[in-house]
Write a protein that holds these residues in place. Sequence first.
Motif, PDB file in Angstrom:
ATOM      1  N   LEU A   1       6.856 109.408 112.079  1.00 36.86           N
ATOM      2  CA  LEU A   1       5.486 108.887 112.119  1.00 36.86           C
ATOM      3  C   LEU A   1       5.105 108.285 110.770  1.00 36.86           C
ATOM      4  O   LEU A   1       5.232 108.949 109.729  1.00 36.86           O
ATOM      5  N   PRO A   2       4.621 107.031 110.734  1.00 36.30           N
ATOM      6  CA  PRO A   2       4.161 106.445 109.470  1.00 36.30           C
ATOM      7  C   PRO A   2       3.015 107.260 108.875  1.00 36.30           C
ATOM      8  O   PRO A   2       2.188 107.808 109.606  1.00 36.30           O
ATOM      9  N   ALA A   3       2.979 107.323 107.568  1.00 36.67           N
ATOM     10  CA  ALA A   3       1.952 108.115 106.895  1.00 36.67           C
ATOM     11  C   ALA A   3       0.547 107.667 107.279  1.00 36.67           C
ATOM     12  O   ALA A   3      -0.373 108.491 107.387  1.00 36.67           O
ATOM     13  N   GLN A   4       0.379 106.355 107.523  1.00 35.58           N
ATOM     14  CA  GLN A   4      -0.951 105.841 107.872  1.00 35.58           C
ATOM     15  C   GLN A   4      -1.451 106.365 109.207  1.00 35.58           C
ATOM     16  O   GLN A   4      -2.660 106.368 109.475  1.00 35.58           O
ATOM     17  N   LEU A   5      -0.540 106.823 110.073  1.00 35.80           N
ATOM     18  CA  LEU A   5      -0.934 107.289 111.402  1.00 35.80           C
ATOM     19  C   LEU A   5      -1.051 108.810 111.477  1.00 35.80           C
ATOM     20  O   LEU A   5      -1.265 109.358 112.551  1.00 35.80           O
TER      21      LEU A   5
ATOM     22  N   GLU B   1      15.088  95.574 122.656  1.00 33.93           N
ATOM     23  CA  GLU B   1      16.293  95.682 121.828  1.00 33.93           C
ATOM     24  C   GLU B   1      16.283  96.983 121.033  1.00 33.93           C
ATOM     25  O   GLU B   1      15.227  97.595 120.828  1.00 33.93           O
ATOM     26  N   PRO B   2      17.449  97.428 120.579  1.00 34.33           N
ATOM     27  CA  PRO B   2      17.490  98.608 119.702  1.00 34.33           C
ATOM     28  C   PRO B   2      16.602  98.419 118.479  1.00 34.33           C
ATOM     29  O   PRO B   2      16.371  97.294 118.026  1.00 34.33           O
ATOM     30  N   ASN B   3      16.114  99.498 117.947  1.00 33.10           N
ATOM     31  CA  ASN B   3      15.163  99.453 116.835  1.00 33.10           C
ATOM     32  C   ASN B   3      15.912  99.308 115.505  1.00 33.10           C
ATOM     33  O   ASN B   3      16.030 100.262 114.729  1.00 33.10           O
ATOM     34  N   ASP B   4      16.366  98.100 115.253  1.00 29.09           N
ATOM     35  CA  ASP B   4      17.152  97.860 114.046  1.00 29.09           C
ATOM     36  C   ASP B   4      16.291  97.636 112.807  1.00 29.09           C
ATOM     37  O   ASP B   4      16.808  97.638 111.686  1.00 29.09           O
ATOM     38  N   HIS B   5      14.990  97.426 112.996  1.00 25.76           N
ATOM     39  CA  HIS B   5      14.114  97.104 111.867  1.00 25.76           C
ATOM     40  C   HIS B   5      13.231  98.278 111.457  1.00 25.76           C
ATOM     41  O   HIS B   5      12.397  98.142 110.561  1.00 25.76           O
ATOM     42  N   GLY B   6      13.412  99.417 112.103  1.00 23.74           N
ATOM     43  CA  GLY B   6      12.664 100.603 111.699  1.00 23.74           C
ATOM     44  C   GLY B   6      11.192 100.580 112.050  1.00 23.74           C
ATOM     45  O   GLY B   6      10.402 101.332 111.466  1.00 23.74           O
ATOM     46  N   GLU B   7      10.781  99.756 113.024  1.00 25.38           N
ATOM     47  CA  GLU B   7       9.370  99.712 113.395  1.00 25.38           C
ATOM     48  C   GLU B   7       9.006 100.965 114.188  1.00 25.38           C
ATOM     49  O   GLU B   7       9.855 101.580 114.841  1.00 25.38           O
ATOM     50  N   PHE B   8       7.740 101.352 114.128  1.00 27.80           N
ATOM     51  CA  PHE B   8       7.285 102.503 114.903  1.00 27.80           C
ATOM     52  C   PHE B   8       6.983 102.045 116.314  1.00 27.80           C
ATOM     53  O   PHE B   8       6.294 101.047 116.537  1.00 27.80           O
ATOM     54  N   ARG B   9       7.500 102.817 117.299  1.00 27.56           N
ATOM     55  CA  ARG B   9       7.375 102.423 118.691  1.00 27.56           C
ATOM     56  C   ARG B   9       6.748 103.537 119.518  1.00 27.56           C
ATOM     57  O   ARG B   9       7.120 104.706 119.370  1.00 27.56           O
TER      58      ARG B   9
ATOM     59  N   LYS C   1       0.821 114.119 114.011  1.00 26.85           N
ATOM     60  CA  LYS C   1       1.083 114.704 112.700  1.00 26.85           C
ATOM     61  C   LYS C   1       2.518 114.361 112.303  1.00 26.85           C
ATOM     62  O   LYS C   1       3.421 114.361 113.142  1.00 26.85           O
ATOM     63  N   ALA C   2       2.713 114.057 111.034  1.00 24.94           N
ATOM     64  CA  ALA C   2       4.068 113.755 110.558  1.00 24.94           C
ATOM     65  C   ALA C   2       4.969 114.948 110.785  1.00 24.94           C
ATOM     66  O   ALA C   2       4.653 116.067 110.362  1.00 24.94           O
ATOM     67  N   GLY C   3       6.102 114.714 111.476  1.00 29.14           N
ATOM     68  CA  GLY C   3       7.004 115.816 111.820  1.00 29.14           C
ATOM     69  C   GLY C   3       8.084 116.009 110.789  1.00 29.14           C
ATOM     70  O   GLY C   3       8.324 115.183 109.938  1.00 29.14           O
TER      71      GLY C   3
END
Length: 390
Positions: free
Chosen positions: A164-168, A293-301, A388-390
Amino acid sequence: MIGEVNRWWLVLLAVAVGHFGIHLAIYNRVNAIGLSRLTTKIITKGFLLSTILIPLLLLLWFPRPLRELLANQTETARFPVYVTTYAIVCLSSWVFLGIPWLLWRPIFGLEWVRAPRSIEIQDVQRWVRHSLARTRRCKIESRLPLNQIFDLAIEQITLPVVGLPAQLDGYKIAHLSDIHLTGHAHPDYAKHVVQMATRWQPEMMVLSGDIIDRQVCVDWLPEIFSLAEARDGCYYVLGNHDTRISDSRQTRRAMDLAGWTDLGNLSAIHSLRDIPVRMIGNEYPWFDRPKVEPNDHGEFRVLVSHSPDQIWWARRRGIQLMFAGHTHGGQGRLPLIGPLLSPSYHGSRFASGDFYKPPTTMHVSRGLGGCHLMRIHCPPELSLVTLKAG
């Protein structure tokens, strides 16, 4: 002699349990593979009939061998080859079906996420002035002992999410699922749920399918769901029961009119707290699913899926957070054992709760309604999820 008699009683009991387990496993999986409604009904009713008839026919056709077996007269207790073979299959199911089923019991918590929650049970009938039960069937079944169809469990869940991104951190999502508007219950029940979700002031609201079962209820959708408010939007997908409408596009138009965003078969970037998040909808196997596509760019999905079975699809595509329903928590849950019924490839493994299969954290709701008007130790669930960040 007594010990021998007891032994054969135990063997027959084990065969009977194996027989039931095989039929239960078939029922759960037939309801998960996307067959037409008519085909599913024919198969499930056929297996329900055979669940009852096979033991009954055994008692009627072979009473003498059964008595001899229980009296330990094994030298004269003769059964046809097909009866013996089926008995062996039933006993074998204890290994091939029973061990995996036992391992995934909720009491053991394998693959479960420790997600703290507070639960408030509301008797929704007390919140409205008229009867929520509109039909005779609903009025009768809602009065049955232990039935919880209108006992809404409002569950505030703190869900740890790996990646989880820190902003979320602290982001609030209200999760609704399996409304099942059939006409049996007054639409004010669903309106109350939506109002409770909105009162929590979520940043996003998601609905994971099975919104409607009957054509007549399409006109209810704008009135019910226009009450929903969330800063970053309200998103929905359809489920298997939504195919019962002659044209599912009518449901989609009504939900769009209510201000909800159709996420079915879509994958798009949305801004959440000023960071890009890919929102994905999956209605498979009853509708198409998107090409992701596979998550090759590290985006949050984030995935909203009707069935929890799509977690394997989600994992292959690097989806970190998934919401699902469909299984209704089993519609009933036994003490310690948990649910039995669950329309899934995996039986009752993902019937409800919070799970982690790297890299995907999945929340499965028990749902809010059902065409089966019974809920035993399994109240309808409104999930108010704080990330919450896991």
